[in-house]
Design an enzyme around this catalytic site. Sequence first.
Site, PDB file in Angstrom:
ATOM      1  N   ARG A   1      61.442 -22.597 -51.636  1.00  0.00           N
ATOM      2  CA  ARG A   1      61.434 -21.141 -51.782  1.00  0.00           C
ATOM      3  C   ARG A   1      62.611 -20.543 -51.010  1.00  0.00           C
ATOM      4  O   ARG A   1      62.988 -21.043 -49.953  1.00  0.00           O
ATOM      5  CB  ARG A   1      60.114 -20.609 -51.214  1.00  0.00           C
TER       6      ARG A   1
ATOM      7  N   THR B   1      61.087 -16.384 -64.442  1.00  0.00           N
ATOM      8  CA  THR B   1      60.749 -17.655 -63.771  1.00  0.00           C
ATOM      9  C   THR B   1      60.650 -18.709 -64.864  1.00  0.00           C
ATOM     10  O   THR B   1      60.729 -18.392 -66.049  1.00  0.00           O
ATOM     11  CB  THR B   1      59.432 -17.524 -62.960  1.00  0.00           C
TER      12      THR B   1
ATOM     13  N   ASP C   1      59.942  -9.859 -53.639  1.00  0.00           N
ATOM     14  CA  ASP C   1      58.600 -10.443 -53.514  1.00  0.00           C
ATOM     15  C   ASP C   1      58.012 -10.245 -52.118  1.00  0.00           C
ATOM     16  O   ASP C   1      56.839 -10.537 -51.890  1.00  0.00           O
ATOM     17  CB  ASP C   1      58.615 -11.936 -53.872  1.00  0.00           C
TER      18      ASP C   1
ATOM     19  N   GLY D   1      55.822 -15.897 -65.001  1.00  0.00           N
ATOM     20  CA  GLY D   1      55.072 -14.673 -65.316  1.00  0.00           C
ATOM     21  C   GLY D   1      54.725 -13.822 -64.119  1.00  0.00           C
ATOM     22  O   GLY D   1      53.787 -13.021 -64.192  1.00  0.00           O
TER      23      GLY D   1
HETATM   24  N1  GLY Z   1      59.215 -14.437 -58.188  1.00  0.00           N
HETATM   25  C1  GLY Z   1      57.933 -14.631 -58.699  1.00  0.00           C
HETATM   26  C2  GLY Z   1      57.054 -15.369 -57.754  1.00  0.00           C
HETATM   27  O1  GLY Z   1      57.539 -16.099 -56.926  1.00  0.00           O
HETATM   28  O2  GLY Z   1      55.865 -15.216 -57.798  1.00  0.00           O
END
Ligand code: GLY
Length: 563
Positions: free
Chosen positions: A104, A373, A415, A464
């Site tokens: 991430r 995504t 996010d 999504g």
């Molecule tokens: N960017 C979408 C997620 O990480 O949930």
Amino acid sequence: MTNRMHKPKRLACLYACLLCVTAPLRANPPSEPQPAQAAIASAHPLATRAGFEILAKGGNVFDAAVAVSAALAVVEPSGSGLGGGGYWLLHRASDGFETMIDGREKAPYAARADMYRSRPGASTDGALAAAIPGMPAGLAHLAERYGRLPLAVSLAPAIRHAENGFAVGHKFHKLLGSRQPVIRRFPSASRIFLPKGKLPEPFSVLRQPDLAETLKRIARSGRDGFYRGEVAEKLVDSVRAAGGIWSETDLASYRIIERRPVKGAYRGIKVTSAAPSSSGGIVLIEALNVLSGYDLEKADETARKHLIVEAMRRAYHDRALYLGDPDYGYVPVERLLNADYAAGLRSTIRFDKALPSAMLAGEPEQNAEAANTTHFSIIDRDGNRVAATLSINLPFGSGFVAAGTGVLLNNEMDDFASSPGTGNAFGLVGGTANAIQPGKRMLSSMAPTFLENERGVAVLGSPGGSRIISMVLLAALDYAEGHDPDSWVSLPRFHHQYLPDGIQYEPGALSQAEAATLAAKGHRLTALTERYGDMQAVLWNKKTRALSAGSDPRGEGLALVRP
Ligand code: GLY
């Protein structure tokens, strides 16, 4: 597995430190026979073929995962890329070893909690929206620690597609059209994605020579090819010149983390999914735990949907309250996954009435927006598996390309809960657990998942945004009812995420009568005009020993099974 499974000595110390804190799960070796074929489902035919190309060259499932991830970065830049990050959930058949690579993105060290206040659009568009990418480090780690082949081989299909170009599809055209105004603001991005200032038509060929060069550097030098040296310098210079806050230290200090996946059970099915920094696995398992107190197959269709929605509401509520980067604060994983805790939540569910989300906690309503995504699923002929969900957040991320690198940067900073209690682009609210802090990973909803029982082994996930988890939940319930990947990927979908307090549903997901009954129970309903998600799933049926694979009919992906 070959001796490439063992870490290089020079990295041993570092990994030992990481693994002692976040030791991946070791399970007993499986006793079942393994599938005699391999299956790959991904969001783009060229990515699925890249995976098979690498398997044919003697690569294992992890080499194939490198090839598919990198190919998607080139041919589906709306969804993921070297400028983004993601999660790779791994299962090694020989000893049952399972782990999750957390690649991430991280907030730059100069990030501050209030950096987006009174700056509309700054968390989604342009260089300031971009967090430090994890994808290149994830690819290098997968290859070096788990693969058999050098990166130069597993990245070759992606390099070829970047150099020679690929034919733009309808999905690419549509998503690029929606982000065109942002991309036009950045000459380095429009030169690539809007050649001659125009939106490329479907079937036109898009080449990305700078991206090919960056991939070659990674092929030669591993993670250093991206996080140090010329590419790193270009990334930092370009981001800073456009108002961003990256530094060379941010890049050089980026590390993936191997984490123990979260585990649960639903009606005899072992569920393995993404751990924090994603909320995906916890919210999925918490909702399944709540639902395990009901016999959904015996419930009438409206009651079934009401119960599923009430489980989603409660699990997403806990997401907003408790979840964030576990390296920056305590995340009560055991409690949220506990069956008695779920029984407590279940006791607040009434059959005749929806519980307004404001009764759980009062928060402002937000509108959910489109999401991007990507996801791919692989099982190889030895039964090794990878479920990977990768992202640059909104379609085409921040719309900003670092000049001379071809790397389209993410906008994952959105996010974070940049203003606790206020929704992000997906309408998700969050609290201080997901507030911006320097070096922190923003909470994700990505949910790469394995399901396993005596019937078989399923590998699945979807893009999504906030709806990822509810999509995987509906697919898991469908698996539990005996259905196959074609059914999971094409099911009409409905979704509730606590706030905004309402059910969003696709055309065909609720009949008129069901919608009327749910409204009478107090649910607010939003009929979506478009379908959402792009699920990619594979199943190894242990009884028939057959593999099957499904690619979401909403997308343009390819699911293949081959000897
Ligand atoms: N960017 C979408 C997620 O990480 O949930």
